[in-house]
Design a protein around this motif. Structure first.
Motif, PDB file in Angstrom:
ATOM      1  N   MET A  94       0.838  -1.191   0.000  1.00 45.55           N
ATOM      2  CA  MET A  94       0.000   0.000   0.000  1.00 45.55           C
ATOM      3  C   MET A  94       0.873   1.242   0.000  1.00 45.55           C
ATOM      4  N   ASP A  95       0.293   2.356  -0.441  1.00 49.64           N
ATOM      5  CA  ASP A  95       1.058   3.582  -0.563  1.00 49.64           C
ATOM      6  C   ASP A  95       1.309   4.241   0.785  1.00 49.64           C
ATOM      7  N   VAL A  96       2.358   5.044   0.828  1.00 52.55           N
ATOM      8  CA  VAL A  96       2.591   5.880   1.991  1.00 52.55           C
ATOM      9  C   VAL A  96       1.756   7.135   1.843  1.00 52.55           C
ATOM     10  N   VAL A  97       1.661   7.899   2.927  1.00 47.97           N
ATOM     11  CA  VAL A  97       0.872   9.128   2.887  1.00 47.97           C
ATOM     12  C   VAL A  97       1.555  10.126   1.962  1.00 47.97           C
ATOM     13  N   ASP A  98       0.793  10.765   1.101  1.00 43.94           N
ATOM     14  CA  ASP A  98       1.318  11.693   0.117  1.00 43.94           C
ATOM     15  C   ASP A  98       1.217  13.110   0.647  1.00 43.94           C
ATOM     16  N   GLY A  99       2.363  13.728   0.938  1.00 44.88           N
ATOM     17  CA  GLY A  99       2.362  15.121   1.362  1.00 44.88           C
ATOM     18  C   GLY A  99       1.696  15.343   2.696  1.00 44.88           C
ATOM     19  N   GLY A 100       1.610  14.315   3.546  1.00 41.72           N
ATOM     20  CA  GLY A 100       1.022  14.480   4.861  1.00 41.72           C
ATOM     21  C   GLY A 100      -0.478  14.333   4.903  1.00 41.72           C
ATOM     22  N   HIS A 101      -1.111  14.100   3.752  1.00 41.32           N
ATOM     23  CA  HIS A 101      -2.563  13.991   3.725  1.00 41.32           C
ATOM     24  C   HIS A 101      -2.984  12.549   3.515  1.00 41.32           C
ATOM     25  N   PRO A 102      -3.943  12.070   4.282  1.00 42.98           N
ATOM     26  CA  PRO A 102      -4.425  10.701   4.040  1.00 42.98           C
ATOM     27  C   PRO A 102      -5.133  10.602   2.689  1.00 42.98           C
ATOM     28  N   PHE A 150      -7.709  14.706  12.996  1.00 38.47           N
ATOM     29  CA  PHE A 150      -6.924  13.835  13.868  1.00 38.47           C
ATOM     30  C   PHE A 150      -6.158  12.792  13.054  1.00 38.47           C
ATOM     31  N   CYS A 151      -6.850  12.149  12.114  1.00 37.53           N
ATOM     32  CA  CYS A 151      -6.203  11.129  11.286  1.00 37.53           C
ATOM     33  C   CYS A 151      -5.062  11.725  10.477  1.00 37.53           C
ATOM     34  N   ARG A 152      -5.268  12.914   9.955  1.00 31.57           N
ATOM     35  CA  ARG A 152      -4.197  13.578   9.206  1.00 31.57           C
ATOM     36  C   ARG A 152      -3.011  13.870  10.120  1.00 31.57           C
ATOM     37  N   ASP A 153      -3.291  14.349  11.318  1.00 25.88           N
ATOM     38  CA  ASP A 153      -2.223  14.771  12.225  1.00 25.88           C
ATOM     39  C   ASP A 153      -1.377  13.603  12.730  1.00 25.88           C
ATOM     40  N   VAL A 154      -2.003  12.429  12.929  1.00 25.28           N
ATOM     41  CA  VAL A 154      -1.234  11.293  13.466  1.00 25.28           C
ATOM     42  C   VAL A 154      -0.606  10.446  12.362  1.00 25.28           C
ATOM     43  N   GLY A 155      -0.928  10.746  11.086  1.00 27.27           N
ATOM     44  CA  GLY A 155      -0.264  10.052   9.994  1.00 27.27           C
ATOM     45  C   GLY A 155      -0.961   8.833   9.446  1.00 27.27           C
ATOM     46  N   VAL A 156      -2.296   8.798   9.522  1.00 24.83           N
ATOM     47  CA  VAL A 156      -3.056   7.697   8.926  1.00 24.83           C
ATOM     48  C   VAL A 156      -2.887   7.735   7.404  1.00 24.83           C
ATOM     49  N   ALA A 157      -2.712   6.574   6.797  1.00 24.78           N
ATOM     50  CA  ALA A 157      -2.505   6.516   5.343  1.00 24.78           C
ATOM     51  C   ALA A 157      -3.822   6.582   4.569  1.00 24.78           C
ATOM     52  N   TRP A 158      -4.827   5.819   5.029  1.00 25.07           N
ATOM     53  CA  TRP A 158      -6.105   5.728   4.324  1.00 25.07           C
ATOM     54  C   TRP A 158      -7.244   5.908   5.322  1.00 25.07           C
ATOM     55  N   ILE A 159      -8.195   6.788   4.994  1.00 34.03           N
ATOM     56  CA  ILE A 159      -9.366   6.937   5.852  1.00 34.03           C
ATOM     57  C   ILE A 159     -10.619   6.590   5.047  1.00 34.03           C
ATOM     58  N   ALA A 160     -11.431   5.721   5.623  1.00 31.05           N
ATOM     59  CA  ALA A 160     -12.691   5.325   5.000  1.00 31.05           C
ATOM     60  C   ALA A 160     -13.791   6.229   5.538  1.00 31.05           C
ATOM     61  N   THR A 161     -14.581   6.783   4.642  1.00 36.70           N
ATOM     62  CA  THR A 161     -15.613   7.739   5.032  1.00 36.70           C
ATOM     63  C   THR A 161     -16.852   7.574   4.169  1.00 36.70           C
ATOM     64  N   ASN A 162     -17.999   7.882   4.758  1.00 39.08           N
ATOM     65  CA  ASN A 162     -19.257   7.882   4.016  1.00 39.08           C
ATOM     66  C   ASN A 162     -19.442   9.170   3.220  1.00 39.08           C
ATOM     67  N   HIS A 163     -18.554  10.147   3.454  1.00 42.08           N
ATOM     68  CA  HIS A 163     -18.639  11.469   2.820  1.00 42.08           C
ATOM     69  C   HIS A 163     -17.337  11.780   2.081  1.00 42.08           C
ATOM     70  N   PRO A 164     -17.011  11.076   1.009  1.00 40.22           N
ATOM     71  CA  PRO A 164     -15.717  11.296   0.359  1.00 40.22           C
ATOM     72  C   PRO A 164     -15.520  12.706  -0.186  1.00 40.22           C
ATOM     73  N   GLY A 165     -16.584  13.310  -0.690  1.00 39.39           N
ATOM     74  CA  GLY A 165     -16.455  14.642  -1.263  1.00 39.39           C
ATOM     75  C   GLY A 165     -16.057  15.690  -0.244  1.00 39.39           C
ATOM     76  N   ARG A 166     -16.795  15.790   0.826  1.00 38.28           N
ATOM     77  CA  ARG A 166     -16.485  16.819   1.817  1.00 38.28           C
ATOM     78  C   ARG A 166     -15.200  16.485   2.579  1.00 38.28           C
ATOM     79  N   TYR A 187      -5.093   1.929   8.068  1.00 34.46           N
ATOM     80  CA  TYR A 187      -6.373   2.237   7.419  1.00 34.46           C
ATOM     81  C   TYR A 187      -7.389   2.424   8.542  1.00 34.46           C
ATOM     82  N   CYS A 188      -8.084   3.555   8.562  1.00 40.33           N
ATOM     83  CA  CYS A 188      -9.016   3.839   9.664  1.00 40.33           C
ATOM     84  C   CYS A 188     -10.443   3.981   9.138  1.00 40.33           C
TER      85      CYS A 188
END
Length: 259
Positions: free
Chosen positions: A1-9, A237-253, A225-226
């Motif tokens: 799996m990929d690493v975080v790109d530019g600090g953003h999940p 929070f996920c961005r700040d702690v370095g999560v690689a992938w975040i699953a969300t019901n609201h991908p656009g926002r 992956y969270c």
């Protein structure tokens, strides 16, 4: 799996853009792709006639106008059901019938940019290990079962079942896998190493209580992956702690919040 790109999940659409469209429908996944999701998440189950379909629950009662177990219904019987009208976004959305995994794979591969598909096998199920066998057979048909490396894979396999992840690892060693879990002790222990998982997947609740899971995973060469991250404080929070992938019901926002 990929690493975080530019600090953003990276943003994974949980069952598609499921806050706005009925979960696991083509309409939900097309909207997620239009909103720029980096990945799509789905749950798969086997029908009575051996077809892989994108349905979360054992039964169809919650997400359709029918009733019964997915494993006791044929694909034709599932296709006769309405999987959209229960949802507030169902009336306006087209393509809300049952979605096969094959159709979702084709949608993902045909999209105009690379998108990862996160496929969760559900357990325990009547079919047992046959779910993983059929998944790998389908991935082989599309040339997805043997990527040149885990980082270049278009598919990620996931499960709460360690045995399921071990079956995937043995049969397709370069396919990335996520061991999902409900507790920090399980995900921070030896289970992921034992089954060769390339990532671990805690819920946002577990990660909030145990942010050290990110560093533990990284120290072992694994991504994190969270799920399911819908509120802005949790996204931050996920961005700040370095999560690689975040699953969300609201991908656009969520993508907007991440900038």
């Amino acid at each position: 799996m990929d690493v975080v790109d530019g600090g953003h999940p990276f943003v994974v659409a949980h069952r598609g853009a499921s806050a706005q469209r009925p979960e696991h429908t083509r309409a939900a996944y097309e909207l997620a792709l239009e909103q720029g999701a980096d990945g799509l998440e789905c749950d798969i189950r086997l029908t009575r006639d051996g077809q892989l379909v994108c349905v979360h629950d054992r039964r169809v009662d919650r997400t359709s106008d029918g009733a019964g177990l997915v494993s006791e219904m044929t694909l034709a019987e599932l296709r006769a059901l309405d999987f959209g009208s229960w949802h507030s976004g169902g009336d306006a959305a087209r393509d809300t019938g049952v979605l096969t995994l094959a159709a979702l794979i084709e949608l993902t591969l045909d999209w105009g940019r690379p998108v990862k598909l996160f496929i969760e096998t559900k357990h325990p199920v009547r079919a047992g290990a046959l779910v993983e066998t059929e998944l790998l057979t389908l991935l082989e048909r599309y040339g997805l079962a043997a990527p040149v490396s885990a980082g270049h894979s278009r598919v990620v396999a996931m499960s709460f079942s360690a045995a399921a992840m071990w079956r995937i690892r043995r049969a397709a060693p370069l396919l990335p896998t996520v061991l999902l879990g409900e507790t920090s002790r399980y995900l921070g222990g030896s289970a992921a190493m034992t089954v060769g998982a390339t990532a671990v997947g805690p819920s946002i609740g577990v990660l909030r209580g145990h942010p050290e899971l990110v560093d533990k995973a990284a120290a072992a060469g694994r991504a994190l992956y969270c799920w399911t991250v819908d509120e802005r404080p949790d996204v931050d929070f996920c961005r700040d702690v370095g999560v690689a992938w975040i699953a969300t019901n609201h991908p656009g926002r969520t993508r907007e919040w991440l900038g």
